[in-house]
Design an enzyme around this catalytic site. Structure first.
Site, PDB file in Angstrom:
ATOM      1  N   THR A  45      -0.893   7.614  -0.595  1.00 11.37           N
ATOM      2  CA  THR A  45      -2.220   7.560  -1.237  1.00 11.37           C
ATOM      3  C   THR A  45      -3.075   6.390  -0.734  1.00 11.37           C
ATOM      4  OG1 THR A  45      -1.449   6.111  -2.998  1.00 11.37           O
ATOM      5  CG2 THR A  45      -1.215   8.489  -3.368  1.00 11.37           C
ATOM      6  N   ASP A  54       0.674  -0.665  12.671  1.00 11.16           N
ATOM      7  CA  ASP A  54       1.162  -1.347  11.471  1.00 11.16           C
ATOM      8  C   ASP A  54       1.538  -2.776  11.830  1.00 11.16           C
ATOM      9  OD1 ASP A  54       2.935  -2.356   9.426  1.00 11.16           O
ATOM     10  OD2 ASP A  54       2.989  -0.309   8.637  1.00 11.16           O
ATOM     11  N   ARG A  89       0.851  -1.179   0.000  1.00  8.94           N
ATOM     12  CA  ARG A  89       0.000   0.000   0.000  1.00  8.94           C
ATOM     13  C   ARG A  89       0.892   1.235   0.000  1.00  8.94           C
ATOM     14  NH1 ARG A  89      -4.641   1.524   4.351  1.00  8.94           N
ATOM     15  NH2 ARG A  89      -2.933   2.295   5.589  1.00  8.94           N
ATOM     16  N   ASP A 120       5.090  -4.038  10.704  1.00  7.03           N
ATOM     17  CA  ASP A 120       6.186  -3.452  11.493  1.00  7.03           C
ATOM     18  C   ASP A 120       6.254  -4.113  12.868  1.00  7.03           C
ATOM     19  OD1 ASP A 120       6.809  -1.804   9.453  1.00  7.03           O
ATOM     20  OD2 ASP A 120       6.155   0.065  10.423  1.00  7.03           O
TER      21      ASP A 120
HETATM   22  C1  PRP Z   1      -0.970  -3.652   5.043  1.00  7.77           C
HETATM   23  C2  PRP Z   1      -1.786  -4.885   5.365  1.00  7.77           C
HETATM   24  C3  PRP Z   1      -2.644  -5.059   4.152  1.00  7.77           C
HETATM   25  C4  PRP Z   1      -2.918  -3.623   3.757  1.00  7.77           C
HETATM   26  C5  PRP Z   1      -4.279  -3.241   4.254  1.00  7.77           C
HETATM   27  O1  PRP Z   1       0.088  -3.982   4.241  1.00  7.77           O
HETATM   28  O2  PRP Z   1      -1.021  -6.013   5.668  1.00  7.77           O
HETATM   29  O3  PRP Z   1      -2.004  -5.748   3.101  1.00  7.77           O
HETATM   30  O4  PRP Z   1      -1.919  -2.816   4.395  1.00  7.77           O
HETATM   31  O5  PRP Z   1      -4.638  -1.992   3.782  1.00  7.77           O
HETATM   32  P1  PRP Z   1      -5.765  -1.778   2.671  1.00  7.77           P
HETATM   33  O6  PRP Z   1      -6.912  -2.649   3.037  1.00  7.77           O
HETATM   34  O7  PRP Z   1      -6.076  -0.318   2.787  1.00  7.77           O
HETATM   35  O8  PRP Z   1      -5.195  -2.126   1.331  1.00  7.77           O
HETATM   36  P2  PRP Z   1       1.193  -2.942   3.720  1.00  7.77           P
HETATM   37  O9  PRP Z   1       0.938  -2.611   2.280  1.00  7.77           O
HETATM   38  O10 PRP Z   1       1.309  -1.803   4.661  1.00  7.77           O
HETATM   39  O11 PRP Z   1       2.501  -3.800   3.711  1.00  7.77           O
HETATM   40  P3  PRP Z   1       3.159  -4.749   4.799  1.00  7.77           P
HETATM   41  O12 PRP Z   1       2.415  -6.036   4.706  1.00  7.77           O
HETATM   42  O13 PRP Z   1       4.555  -4.854   4.319  1.00  7.77           O
HETATM   43  O14 PRP Z   1       3.052  -4.114   6.157  1.00  7.77           O
HETATM   44  N1  URA Z   2      -2.032  -1.790   7.505  1.00  8.48           N
HETATM   45  C1  URA Z   2      -1.776  -2.012   8.827  1.00  8.48           C
HETATM   46  O1  URA Z   2      -0.822  -2.736   9.165  1.00  8.48           O
HETATM   47  N2  URA Z   2      -2.559  -1.414   9.725  1.00  8.48           N
HETATM   48  C2  URA Z   2      -3.592  -0.639   9.390  1.00  8.48           C
HETATM   49  O2  URA Z   2      -4.294  -0.122  10.297  1.00  8.48           O
HETATM   50  C3  URA Z   2      -3.860  -0.409   8.037  1.00  8.48           C
HETATM   51  C4  URA Z   2      -3.064  -1.001   7.101  1.00  8.48           C
END
Ligand code: PRP
Ligand code: URA
Length: 240
Positions: free
Chosen positions: A138, A232, A134, A235
């Site tokens: 944006t 997050d 994500r 993280d």
């Molecule tokens: C996070 C999470 C989902 C997404 C959710 O991943 O694990 O994949 O955001 O958000 P959305 O429903 O608005 O798309 P991120 O892209 O932050 O990557 P990560 O898994 O590396 O933390």
């Molecule tokens: N991804 C996360 O890890 N947490 C949130 O709240 C939204 C997206």
């Protein structure tokens, strides 16, 4: 944003007025969205991982416990057939067995945290991966990579991602699966915390796909983070 529902949660030996009140999952009007029972155990586990002061080792431990509950519930949505067996004392037991092949597909990176929970329940399960990130500014998802079992169109797919915020990443992952021939009603999306907006968009777009979630939260903040949420997930799970 609607007020979060509160309810008394506690075991049977506590009278109703002794039970503490806790925030429970919001309800949504979609038959294909299954929320885990809001048991004291689940609420206590979620309280651990939502707490900003929970350290990484505990975050991993308690997340894994919830992931296990999600996988166990997810498996209840797969098809079964009758299977009669004979016990060591010579009696027949009218049982069941799963029918059909399955695989897991994790949305990287955070979804990979759910792979072990699936492996613990389904020995030698095939697991594919889709890397979607994500955009931090944006909130739009971007697809980088996928590696899926060749015969995925013939399998039931357990799609894994702990966080379901706007629903953009999960929607993109489903589009990849459908483009590879997986029927929508053979996809089961397992996730820990969802937003009402994400669930509603997704359930409208994919009415035949099932979602199993531990909790539908209050909503999203201005950065499209789930609130109250847990921050997050990737993280907290992966960063020391
Ligand atoms: C996070 C999470 C989902 C997404 C959710 O991943 O694990 O994949 O955001 O958000 P959305 O429903 O608005 O798309 P991120 O892209 O932050 O990557 P990560 O898994 O590396 O933390
Ligand atoms: N991804 C996360 O890890 N947490 C949130 O709240 C939204 C997206």
């Amino acid at each position: 944003m609607a007020a979060a529902p509160r309810q008394c949660v506690g075991p049977g030996h506590q009278s109703q007025d002794q039970k503490p009140s806790a925030t429970v999952s919001a309800k949504v009007p979609f038959v294909n969205v299954h929320v885990l029972p809001q048991s004291p155990q689940l609420i206590a586990l979620l309280s651990m991982i939502r707490n900003k002061d929970t350290e990484r080792a505990d975050f991993i431990f308690y997340s894994n416990r919830i992931i296990r509950l999600l996988v166990e519930e997810g498996l209840n949505h797969l098809p079964v057939i009758e299977h009669d067996i004979t016990t060591p004392v010579g009696r027949t037991y009218n049982g069941l067995m799963f029918q059909g092949k399955i695989c897991g597909v994790s949305i990287m990176r955070a979804g990979e945290a759910m792979e072990q929970g699936l492996r613990d329940c389904c020995r030698s399960v095939r697991i594919g991966k889709i890397l979607i990130q994500r955009d931090e500014d944006t909130s739009q998802p971007k697809l980088f990579y996928d590696k899926l079992p060749e015969d995925i169109a013939d399998r039931w797919v357990l799609l894994l991602d702990p966080m379901f915020a706007t629903g953009g990443s999960a929607t993109m992952a489903v589009q990849v699966l459908k483009a590879r021939g997986v029927p929508e009603d053979h996809i089961l999306f397992l996730n820990l915390i969802a937003s009402p907006e994400g669930v509603s968009n997704f359930a409208t777009k994919f009415p035949r796909l099932k979602v199993v979630t531990a909790f539908i939260d209050q909503g999203l903040d201005e950065k499209n983070y789930i609130v109250p949420g847990l921050g997050d997930f990737g993280d907290r799970f992966y960063t020391i």
